[in-house]
Write an enzyme that holds these catalytic residues in place. Structure first.
Site, PDB file in Angstrom:
ATOM      1  N   GLU A  27       2.046  -2.109   6.958  1.00 28.48           N
ATOM      2  CA  GLU A  27       0.846  -1.447   7.383  1.00 28.48           C
ATOM      3  C   GLU A  27      -0.755  -0.810   8.214  1.00 28.48           C
ATOM      4  O   GLU A  27      -0.671  -1.999   8.750  1.00 28.48           O
ATOM      5  CB  GLU A  27      -0.862  -1.882   5.947  1.00 28.48           C
ATOM      6  CG  GLU A  27       0.715  -1.752   4.606  1.00 28.48           C
ATOM      7  CD  GLU A  27      -0.498  -3.131   4.063  1.00 28.48           C
ATOM      8  OE1 GLU A  27      -1.297  -3.635   3.434  1.00 28.48           O
ATOM      9  OE2 GLU A  27       0.021  -3.017   2.428  1.00 28.48           O
ATOM     10  N   GLU A  38       5.758  -0.583  -1.069  1.00 28.40           N
ATOM     11  CA  GLU A  38       4.468  -2.300  -1.605  1.00 28.40           C
ATOM     12  C   GLU A  38       4.412  -1.726  -3.024  1.00 28.40           C
ATOM     13  O   GLU A  38       3.233  -1.095  -2.771  1.00 28.40           O
ATOM     14  CB  GLU A  38       4.349  -3.078  -0.009  1.00 28.40           C
ATOM     15  CG  GLU A  38       3.434  -3.830  -1.434  1.00 28.40           C
ATOM     16  CD  GLU A  38       2.690  -4.588  -0.161  1.00 28.40           C
ATOM     17  OE1 GLU A  38       1.841  -5.129  -0.575  1.00 28.40           O
ATOM     18  OE2 GLU A  38       3.628  -5.325   1.334  1.00 28.40           O
TER      19      GLU A  38
END
Length: 653
Positions: free
Chosen positions: A153, A249
């Site tokens: 991320e 995710e």
């Protein structure tokens, strides 16, 4: 009536599977400490075919010694060149998953990294060597890693780094390990923007060398955030690459309701052509007082009692995983929305590549009335009995999960008609062997006091973690005791500030917690030893983590310095660290143990250093009335000390 034709001559993208993440916050930390029977039962629910979630993919964190949501996972290489092949619990977890399902795919991704890498810079050749070294440790454990990623991320990534990673993997013999890139989050200038999560696709489309290096395009949280699964997004450039697209995710979903997850899997393909779906997190085992305690397929935060709770998310995922396999093919012409409207729910058909089996899944989680379907099976697919299963994904009653319904017989045209109740998942299939295990679960029992562990282990435990202890920053592992006894003690083994995943601060410090919120009045004690002349170490009482900042938790800390100073402080989410009392005793001799104790009883807080009672203070703050205990190093200085601990105990006050 929705008409669906499941035709074996038709196809679509190859299905890569449904999985879950162990990592991104130490969420699996206490599972290894469960009693053997309950530990095995939980693992069955997660991985064993025909028993529960039957996951196709297990994604693990490559530990980096720093907090990555609700805990820190230890690195396999705290210092350059010093490799610990037995640290943490992910090796054990992957081995357990493989033992139950040899076909499960293994995926790995780092959140943080040790500070020695690249002078504190992640995108570097050091980090590539670190990942290749991690794969080498996996090989020592007999594990083949199918997929590996870059850095979790990050708003920007180094595309050249991914090309260098591919070259390094090939040079080291890991040609079959595919790169997933870039696991980016769906945010742009502070606003939700799913296209931002697919930014790597634009680079892949314009760079042939990068396209050759990247095997899978992975994006996070692209079915809304928090995930609803009502609608999912990819981008035209991502689809046009032809590469597998993964929802690498799927997060921010409570485990008590699997509706969001099943919608994400089905609508993720219908809307965005995503073929891999990985839920975060796999399981919730971190002690109460931490964040994200409502997530995961199973809640298992009572390792001493053996109590755990299987969540509805497990059954929702099972309605896909138990009836399909990676390598199956989506039948695009048999995927869509019931009645042509997403508010009614969706349907998704898949078939084995050799036409030996098929499954059709419907979800009516957003419907308000029964949805009627007529299904025709053709094109060389099995025409035998159709098996029917149903799950209520929002129900906590296990009788509503994987419920076998009456088999159906196809009519002369190869068809059947069925009414799908609102709020359900149905799977129609030619396959067999499904079901839900039913294990006896011990009663719910809070963390019992007294608790003690001398943390004095035989040498075979070196590099492993003490049971029940959940590190939040840094790493706490068994290491040779600094007293020359030849035994082991628990040592904070992160020698420098790591490369943090998020929320960096110069004042973050290593600490770990143990216990639960049933603990109110108690005394926590331990002996500490300093292996050098600089540093501090101490105890934590009535811990609770309320905000996102790792270090500004609520709790009381007794910190003792290697020069003899001590500080009794009140840690706060909003106010930082407040000194309640402080003083000085004789400086400890390097290599000798000093006893510490911190007692909380009602509004009174007492502290002992070296067996001497040094302080009594009163604090009436109701927010500090209960919570786990813990150990810490350098809370006052914000550095990373190698202090050691032994003779840890918690007794009722």
């Amino acid at each position: 009536m929705t008409t669906i034709v499941v035709d074996g001559t038709k196809g679509g993208r190859v299905f890569d599977g449904v999985g879950a993440v162990s990592g991104g916050g130490g969420n699996s930390v206490q599972l290894i400490g469960y009693p053997a029977q309950q530990r095995s039962d939980i693992l069955d629910y997660l991985f064993k075919p025909g028993a529960g979630a039957a996951l196709h993919i297990l994604k693990v964190e490559i530990g980096g010694d720093a907090n990555s949501s609700a805990g820190a996972e230890p690195s396999h290489e705290h210092s350059r060149g010093v490799v610990n092949s037995n640290g943490g619990y992910e090796w054990w977890l992957m081995e357990a998953a493989k033992a139950r399902n040899p076909a499960i795919k293994l995926c790995a991704l780092p959140w943080a990294a040790p500070g020695w890498i690249g002078g504190g810079h992640f995108w570097c050749q050091d980090m590539i060597g670190y990942l290749v070294g991690w794969l080498g440790v996996a090989a020592q454990h007999g594990l083949t890693i199918d997929y590996i990623g870059g850095w979790n991320e990050q708003p920007a990534c180094d595309t050249g780094w991914f090309k260098n990673l591919r070259a390094a993997l090939d040079s080291a013999g890991y040609n079959s390990t595919a790169i997933v890139a870039a696991d980016q989050a769906p945010w742009s200038k502070g606003s939700y923007d799913p296209s931002a999560a697919w930014a790597m696709a634009d680079h892949v489309a314009s760079d042939p060398d990068l396209a050759a290096a990247v095997g899978v395009l992975g994006a996070h949280d692209v079915c809304s955030f928090p995930t609803t699964g009502m609608q999912c997004w990819s981008t035209a450039p991502a689809v046009a690459t032809g590469k597998p697209l993964w929802h690498s995710e799927v997060g921010a979903m409570p485990g008590d309701d699997g509706s969001q997850m099943i919608r994400s899997v089905m609508r993720g393909y219908i809307d965005a052509k995503m073929t891999g779906h990985i839920h975060w997190p796999l399981i919730t085992t971190q002690p109460p007082g931490l964040r994200f305690l409502d997530r995961g397929l199973i809640w298992a935060a009572q390792p001493r009692s053996g109590h755990y709770i299987v969540k509805a998310m497990t059954a929702a995922i099972a309605m896909v995983t138990q009836f399909t396999q990676p390598g199956w093919v989506h039948i695009d012409s048999a995927c869509g929305y019931l009645g042509g409207h997403r508010g009614n729910g969706s349907y998704l058909a898949l078939r084995a590549a050799n036409l030996s089996a098929w499954s059709l899944i419907t979800e009516t989680t957003t419907a308000t009335t029964t949805q009627n379907i007529t299904v025709t099976i053709k094109g060389g697919l099995p025409h035998s009995i159709v098996h029917v299963w149903r799950t209520h994904p929002a129900s906590s009653n296990r009788a509503d999960w994987l419920l076998r319904r009456n088999d159906l017989t196809l009519d002369a045209s190869g068809s059947f008609t069925f009414g799908c109740y609102a709020g359900c998942i149905y799977t129609f299939t030619s396959t067999t062997g499904q079901g839900m295990a039913s294990h006896a679960i011990p009663a719910n029992q809070p963390f019992r006091l007294p608790y003690s562990d001398n943390w004095n282990r035989g040498t075979t435990a070196a590099g492993t973690m003490p049971p029940y202890l959940a590190p939040q920053d840094g790493s706490f592992e068994f290491a040779p005791a600094g007293d020359g006894s030849g035994s082991l003690a628990v040592q904070q083994t992160t020698p420098q500030q790591p490369i943090f995943w998020n929320n960096p601060s110069s004042h973050r410090f290593p600490y770990a917690v143990i216990g639960d919120n049933s603990m109110t009045g108690y005394k926590v004690s331990a002996k500490v030893l300093f292996t050098n002349r600089v540093g501090s170490a101490g105890l934590i009482a009535r811990f609770s983590q309320q905000g996102k900042q790792v270090y500004n938790f609520r709790g009381y800390i007794l910190d003792f310095g290697s020069a003899g100073g001590w500080w009794l402080t009140k840690n706060s989410n909003s106010e930082g660290n407040t000194v309640l009392a402080h003083g000085t005793v004789a400086a400890p001799v390097t290599g000798n143990w000093t006893s510490l104790a911190l007692q909380v009883k009602g509004t009174a807080i007492d502290a002992w250093v070296g067996g001497q009672h040094v302080a009594t203070v009163t604090d009436n703050d109701p927010n500090y009335a209960a919570g786990p205990a813990g150990i810490e190093t350098d809370s006052f200085r914000g550095t990373w000390s190698p202090a050691q601990f032994r003779d840890f105990a918690i007794t009722a006050a």
